[in-house]
Design an enzyme around this catalytic site. Structure first.
Site, PDB file in Angstrom:
ATOM      1  CB  SER A  31      -1.269 -12.566  51.562  1.00 40.13           C
ATOM      2  OG  SER A  31      -1.539 -11.779  49.822  1.00 40.13           O
TER       3      SER A  31
ATOM      4  CD  GLU B 261      -8.316  -4.484  45.074  1.00 40.50           C
ATOM      5  OE1 GLU B 261     -10.092  -4.572  45.209  1.00 40.50           O
ATOM      6  OE2 GLU B 261      -7.992  -4.420  45.646  1.00 40.50           O
TER       7      GLU B 261
ATOM      8  CG  ASN C  85      -3.841  -6.074  48.222  1.00 41.52           C
ATOM      9  OD1 ASN C  85      -4.650  -6.147  47.972  1.00 41.52           O
ATOM     10  ND2 ASN C  85      -4.674  -5.615  50.243  1.00 41.52           N
TER      11      ASN C  85
ATOM     12  CG  ASP D  19     -14.419  -6.994  47.937  1.00 42.66           C
ATOM     13  OD1 ASP D  19     -13.549  -7.553  47.843  1.00 42.66           O
ATOM     14  OD2 ASP D  19     -14.567  -6.240  48.313  1.00 42.66           O
TER      15      ASP D  19
ATOM     16  NE  ARG E 203      -9.969  -2.731  55.442  1.00 37.19           N
ATOM     17  CZ  ARG E 203      -8.828  -1.440  54.965  1.00 37.19           C
ATOM     18  NH1 ARG E 203      -9.118  -0.091  54.372  1.00 37.19           N
ATOM     19  NH2 ARG E 203      -8.023  -1.926  54.447  1.00 37.19           N
TER      20      ARG E 203
ATOM     21  CG  HIS F  76      -2.647  -4.277  55.851  1.00 38.13           C
ATOM     22  ND1 HIS F  76      -3.166  -2.384  55.234  1.00 38.13           N
ATOM     23  CD2 HIS F  76      -3.146  -4.386  55.178  1.00 38.13           C
ATOM     24  CE1 HIS F  76      -4.061  -3.124  54.393  1.00 38.13           C
ATOM     25  NE2 HIS F  76      -4.546  -4.065  54.284  1.00 38.13           N
TER      26      HIS F  76
ATOM     27  CD1 TRP G 116     -10.475  -4.422  58.036  1.00 43.61           C
ATOM     28  CD2 TRP G 116      -8.197  -4.697  59.434  1.00 43.61           C
ATOM     29  NE1 TRP G 116      -8.617  -4.445  57.119  1.00 43.61           N
ATOM     30  CE2 TRP G 116      -8.208  -4.693  58.001  1.00 43.61           C
ATOM     31  CE3 TRP G 116      -7.078  -4.597  59.820  1.00 43.61           C
ATOM     32  CZ2 TRP G 116      -6.494  -4.521  57.354  1.00 43.61           C
ATOM     33  CZ3 TRP G 116      -6.172  -4.339  59.325  1.00 43.61           C
ATOM     34  CH2 TRP G 116      -5.807  -4.564  58.026  1.00 43.61           C
TER      35      TRP G 116
HETATM   36  C1  LIG Z   1      -8.415  -7.746  57.708  1.00 38.25           C
HETATM   37  C2  LIG Z   1      -7.331  -7.889  56.394  1.00 38.25           C
HETATM   38  C3  LIG Z   1      -7.081  -7.602  55.337  1.00 38.25           C
HETATM   39  C4  LIG Z   1      -6.537  -8.167  54.230  1.00 38.25           C
HETATM   40  N1  LIG Z   1      -6.790  -7.844  53.330  1.00 38.25           N
HETATM   41  C5  LIG Z   1      -5.463  -7.977  52.383  1.00 38.25           C
HETATM   42  C6  LIG Z   1      -5.742  -8.208  50.659  1.00 38.25           C
HETATM   43  O1  LIG Z   1      -7.081  -8.361  50.707  1.00 38.25           O
HETATM   44  N2  LIG Z   1      -5.327  -8.243  50.262  1.00 38.25           N
HETATM   45  C7  LIG Z   1      -3.673  -8.502  50.562  1.00 38.25           C
HETATM   46  O2  LIG Z   1      -2.195  -9.341  49.686  1.00 38.25           O
HETATM   47  N3  LIG Z   1      -3.405  -9.156  52.061  1.00 38.25           N
HETATM   48  C8  LIG Z   1      -4.419  -8.641  52.902  1.00 38.25           C
HETATM   49  N4  LIG Z   1      -3.950  -8.283  54.268  1.00 38.25           N
HETATM   50  C9  LIG Z   1      -2.439  -8.337  54.990  1.00 38.25           C
HETATM   51  C10 LIG Z   1      -2.016  -9.979  54.702  1.00 38.25           C
HETATM   52  O3  LIG Z   1      -3.162 -10.688  55.384  1.00 38.25           O
HETATM   53  C11 LIG Z   1      -0.923 -10.124  55.712  1.00 38.25           C
HETATM   54  O4  LIG Z   1       0.024  -9.141  55.539  1.00 38.25           O
HETATM   55  C12 LIG Z   1       0.145 -11.366  56.120  1.00 38.25           C
HETATM   56  O5  LIG Z   1      -1.215 -12.264  56.136  1.00 38.25           O
HETATM   57  C13 LIG Z   1       0.959 -11.536  57.332  1.00 38.25           C
HETATM   58  O6  LIG Z   1       1.477 -12.548  57.027  1.00 38.25           O
HETATM   59  P1  LIG Z   1       2.127 -13.194  58.545  1.00 38.25           P
HETATM   60  O7  LIG Z   1       2.777 -14.673  58.796  1.00 38.25           O
HETATM   61  O8  LIG Z   1       3.044 -11.768  59.739  1.00 38.25           O
HETATM   62  O9  LIG Z   1       0.877 -13.083  59.738  1.00 38.25           O
HETATM   63  P2  LIG Z   1      -0.018 -13.696  59.322  1.00 38.25           P
HETATM   64  O10 LIG Z   1      -0.876 -14.643  58.208  1.00 38.25           O
HETATM   65  O11 LIG Z   1      -1.706 -12.936  60.220  1.00 38.25           O
HETATM   66  O12 LIG Z   1      -0.125 -15.479  60.154  1.00 38.25           O
HETATM   67  C14 LIG Z   1       0.533 -14.700  61.877  1.00 38.25           C
HETATM   68  C15 LIG Z   1       0.639 -16.819  62.378  1.00 38.25           C
HETATM   69  O13 LIG Z   1       1.222 -16.805  63.679  1.00 38.25           O
HETATM   70  C16 LIG Z   1       0.451 -17.066  64.553  1.00 38.25           C
HETATM   71  N5  LIG Z   1       0.356 -17.464  66.200  1.00 38.25           N
HETATM   72  C17 LIG Z   1      -0.017 -15.974  66.386  1.00 38.25           C
HETATM   73  N6  LIG Z   1       0.795 -15.564  68.055  1.00 38.25           N
HETATM   74  C18 LIG Z   1       0.872 -17.353  68.194  1.00 38.25           C
HETATM   75  C19 LIG Z   1       1.362 -17.603  69.001  1.00 38.25           C
HETATM   76  N7  LIG Z   1       1.435 -16.988  70.229  1.00 38.25           N
HETATM   77  N8  LIG Z   1       2.378 -18.877  69.035  1.00 38.25           N
HETATM   78  C20 LIG Z   1       1.948 -19.411  67.999  1.00 38.25           C
HETATM   79  N9  LIG Z   1       1.433 -19.112  66.868  1.00 38.25           N
HETATM   80  C21 LIG Z   1       1.273 -18.060  67.291  1.00 38.25           C
HETATM   81  C22 LIG Z   1      -0.888 -17.598  64.177  1.00 38.25           C
HETATM   82  O14 LIG Z   1      -1.736 -18.665  64.399  1.00 38.25           O
HETATM   83  C23 LIG Z   1      -0.498 -17.291  62.911  1.00 38.25           C
HETATM   84  O15 LIG Z   1      -0.859 -18.546  61.569  1.00 38.25           O
HETATM   85  C24 LIG Z   1      -4.987  -8.012  55.000  1.00 38.25           C
HETATM   86  C25 LIG Z   1      -4.927  -8.378  56.136  1.00 38.25           C
HETATM   87  C26 LIG Z   1      -6.060  -8.131  57.175  1.00 38.25           C
HETATM   88  C27 LIG Z   1      -5.577  -8.171  58.786  1.00 38.25           C
END
Ligand SMILES: Cc1cc2nc3c(=O)[nH]c(=O)nc-3n(C[C@H](O)[C@H](O)[C@H](O)COP(=O)(O)OP(=O)(O)OC[C@H]3O[C@@H](n4cnc5c(N)ncnc54)[C@H](O)[C@@H]3O)c2cc1C
Length: 625
Positions: A434, A126, A62, A350, A247, A387, A216
């Protein structure tokens, strides 16, 4: 006390979480750590290959700015984010991510992620910022790179992090427990990087008994980042900016490809298009309502007005959109048939790439998108700073972009020294998604190593009494359960303890009714928030009586404690901000209007880790330097 071995681990940099941001941090930190002979260790509650929000895969990246291609500038992205967040975003943080995000995307491609290519060789977009991918294995690919850089010996999976180890106001590491064996973990670290995602199931979900767990946002991210940084005394920001995605109803399938790629319309049950019929409402939310693209919360709001007037269900007009595209080939029956087939497979893919349950729901309810519209609906609120929400820790910006008020030495360092954060764990820099979360992780990982090299902090030591106290507190739910389980014939109902599921239901009911959940049409007020806080106080007292039958339930107990602190930060911040800035995310019935004179600012909060007293703060929105 339950008989658990205490395992002590020392590291220079401790990475908490194994999601997108942490994988970015791992790659970058491992590189710089090697040059400086430092140890980096990653800990995740799950298996890094399939953990976090990208676990199931994604169908689009995204955030891609396209700097090399000359498609956009960093400023374009900053303007887009600020507009979408109704004026509340940190320019310096958004710009910092935007100038690095393409690099992350190019790395993903190098590591093997298939990104769709157009005939001329460029990426298939997209929308303006989004790239189409075959993303079923997205997380596996990104995790593999992190593993290669860190080495698998430096990754500990299946350990749930409970909180920070604090002594004298200093963070000395983290503690937690294995979700597979009776082991209590103490991680001593000179610097800690926090990226344990956002939070779901703080509010009552639309799917309750019959579909419990379906949401979601992935159910395994439960507010651990917020709990960790709050308990470390770090300042937090934008805790009121929850995200409500619209959604496909009941299975939460993504709508991005439908709106952006297939150019579908959404209409109410009478065929009316709320984005057209309710255009005048946008005047009330100037200047943001009048600028394109219209902020996500305002688009939600227009649809919600239809629903509140009884004009639902709201439908995504899939059949109409596909037909319109295929009609371009109507003079050539063979090409028409081929195009229709291609569109149909893209529509299913998708979902299969990222929300398989939506494809299952379609199959189970005989939906053929080329023939029939599908319902869409506003989901329950989530906390996801990466997000379209913005909640998270308040972190330092980069030296070259941040005004002095936003800079305290190291990029992405929280206001507590030595703690860094990224992704969903940081606030006021939304729309990183992501790719941006990965890029922000890289920025923070590099800054953390720079901090270690420059400041050369000693390896912390912690009193045995501190460790024993943390261990006893962590394992208390197991002890309570064991002591009292024989009191009733059914272990889930017992006057001496509360099981985590019941505790979660109580939290969700409270948030739904008082803090503006689905059941309250996303509406709240001063009085409702105040009553919600009273009930949260009682819930917090009862959290001392959580009971756990086994390791899995122990994790559930702590997940819910984390959710409860996220809930409190949210209610306090909504209460403090006396205006409605994000209708469509939440509505303050007693202050139903935008008030730029008084509230075009960040609302930050801090909790004293010892006394748990809260402080609410207003912070200026400043331009980049
Ligand atoms: C439904 C959905 C759809 C999305 N669609 C898109 C898309 O189409 N395109 C796009 O680019 N982005 C998308 N995103 C956004 C993207 O997924 C997030 O921006 C990204 O994953 C955030 O990264 P993060 O590392 O902060 O969290 P995450 O990737 O969620 O990682 C969090 C990590 O913390 C760990 N964790 C949690 N609690 C604990 C704990 N207490 N102890 C140890 N470990 C823990 C989890 O296991 C995980 O490994 C979407 C998000 C969601 C929710």
């Amino acid at each position: 006390m339950a008989n658990f071995e205490t395992v002590k681990v020392e590291t220079d940099l401790l990475i908490l979480g194994g999601g997108m941001a942490s994988c970015g941090a791992a790659v970058e930190a491992a590189h710089w750590a090697k040059k400086n002979n430092l140890k980096v260790l990653m800990v995740d509650k799950a298996a890094v290959d399939r953990s976090g929000a990208v676990a199931m895969g994604l169908s689009a990246i995204n955030q891609y700015v396209g700097l090399k291609e000359g498609d956009n500038t960093v400023e374009d992205y900053v303007n887009y984010v600020k507009q979408d967040l109704m004026g509340v975003a940190r320019d310096d943080l958004v710009a910092s991510i935007a100038r690095h995000v393409d690099g992350s995307v190019h790395l993903f491609e190098k590591w093997g992620l298939p990104i769709w290519k157009a005939e001329g060789g460029g990426y298939v977009h997209e929308g303006r910022w989004q790239l189409m991918i075959n993303g079923e294995s997205y997380k596996v690919i990104v995790a593999e790179a992190a593993k290669n850089h860190l080495g698998t010996d430096n990754i500990i999976e299946r350990v749930f992090i409970v909180g920070p180890i604090m002594e004298g106001g200093e963070c000395k590491g983290a503690y937690g427990f294995s979700v597979r064996e009776n082991k209590f973990y103490v991680f001593l670290a000179k610097a800690v990087f926090v990226a344990m995602g956002g939070a779901v199931h703080v509010f009552k979900p639309r799917s309750t008994g019959e579909g419990l767990g379906r949401a979601w946002y992935p159910p395994w991210n439960s507010g651990s980042s917020t709990y960790f940084t709050l308990k470390a005394g770090a300042e937090m920001t934008c805790q009121e900016v929850r995200f409500i995605p619209v959604r496909f109803k009941d299975a939460y399938g993504p709508v991005g490809a439908w709106f952006l790629l297939f150019k579908s319309r959404a209409t109410n049950a009478f065929g009316g298009e709320y984005m057209v019929e309710r255009r005048d409402e946008l005047q009330n939310w100037q200047p943001y309502g009048l600028v394109k693209p219209i902020p996500a919360n305002l688009r939600n709001w227009l649809g919600m007005l239809d629903v509140m007037e009884g004009k639902g269900p709201i439908y995504m007009r899939t059949e109409e959109a596909l037909q319109k595209i295929a009609d371009q080939y109507k003079d050539d029956p063979k090409a028409y048939k081929k195009k229709m087939k291609e569109l149909e497979s893209e529509a299913w893919e998708d979902f299969l790439d990222m929300t398989i349950s939506q494809a299952i729901l379609w199959a189970a309810s005989d939906v053929q998108p080329e023939e029939k519209s599908s319902e869409i609906a506003a989901a329950e609120p989530y906390f996801i700073g990466s997000h379209s929400g913005a909640s998270g820790a308040w972190v330092s910006g980069p030296e070259d972009l941040a005004p002095p008020e936003y800079f305290w030495g190291y990029e992405n360092m929280c206001t507590t020294k030595g703690i860094f954060a990224a992704g969903d764990a940081t606030g006021a820099s939304s729309h990183k998604f992501s790719s941006g979360s990965h890029a922000e992780g890289r920025i923070a990982g590099k800054a953390a190593v720079r901090y270690l090299v420059k400041e050369n902090p000693p390896m912390p030591t912690v009193d045995d009494s501190t460790i024993e106290a943390l261990k006893a507190k962590t394992l208390k739910p197991l002890d309570l359960f064991e002591e009292h389980k024989g009191f009733t014939s059914q272990t889930d109902v017992n006057p001496n303890y509360i099981i985590p599921k019941m505790f979660m239901f109580r939290l969700q009911k409270l948030m739904d009714e008082y803090a503006g959940g689905v059941g309250s049409q996303f509406t709240t007020s001063k009085f409702l928030c105040e009553r919600g806080l009273e009930l949260l106080k009682i819930l917090k007292e009862d959290a001392e009586h959580l009971g756990a039958e086994d390791l899995h339930e122990l994790m559930r107990c702590w997940e819910n404690v984390h959710r409860m602190y996220q809930a409190e930060a949210h209610v306090r911040t909504i209460l403090f901000r006396e205006e409605t800035r994000w209708p469509g995310y939440y509505f303050r019935a007693d202050f139903p209007k935008l008030d730029n004179d008084n509230w075009l600012c960040f609302v930050n909060c801090k909790m004293d880790p010892e006394t748990e007293e809260w402080e609410m703060l207003k912070r200026d929105i400043l331009p980049m330097s």
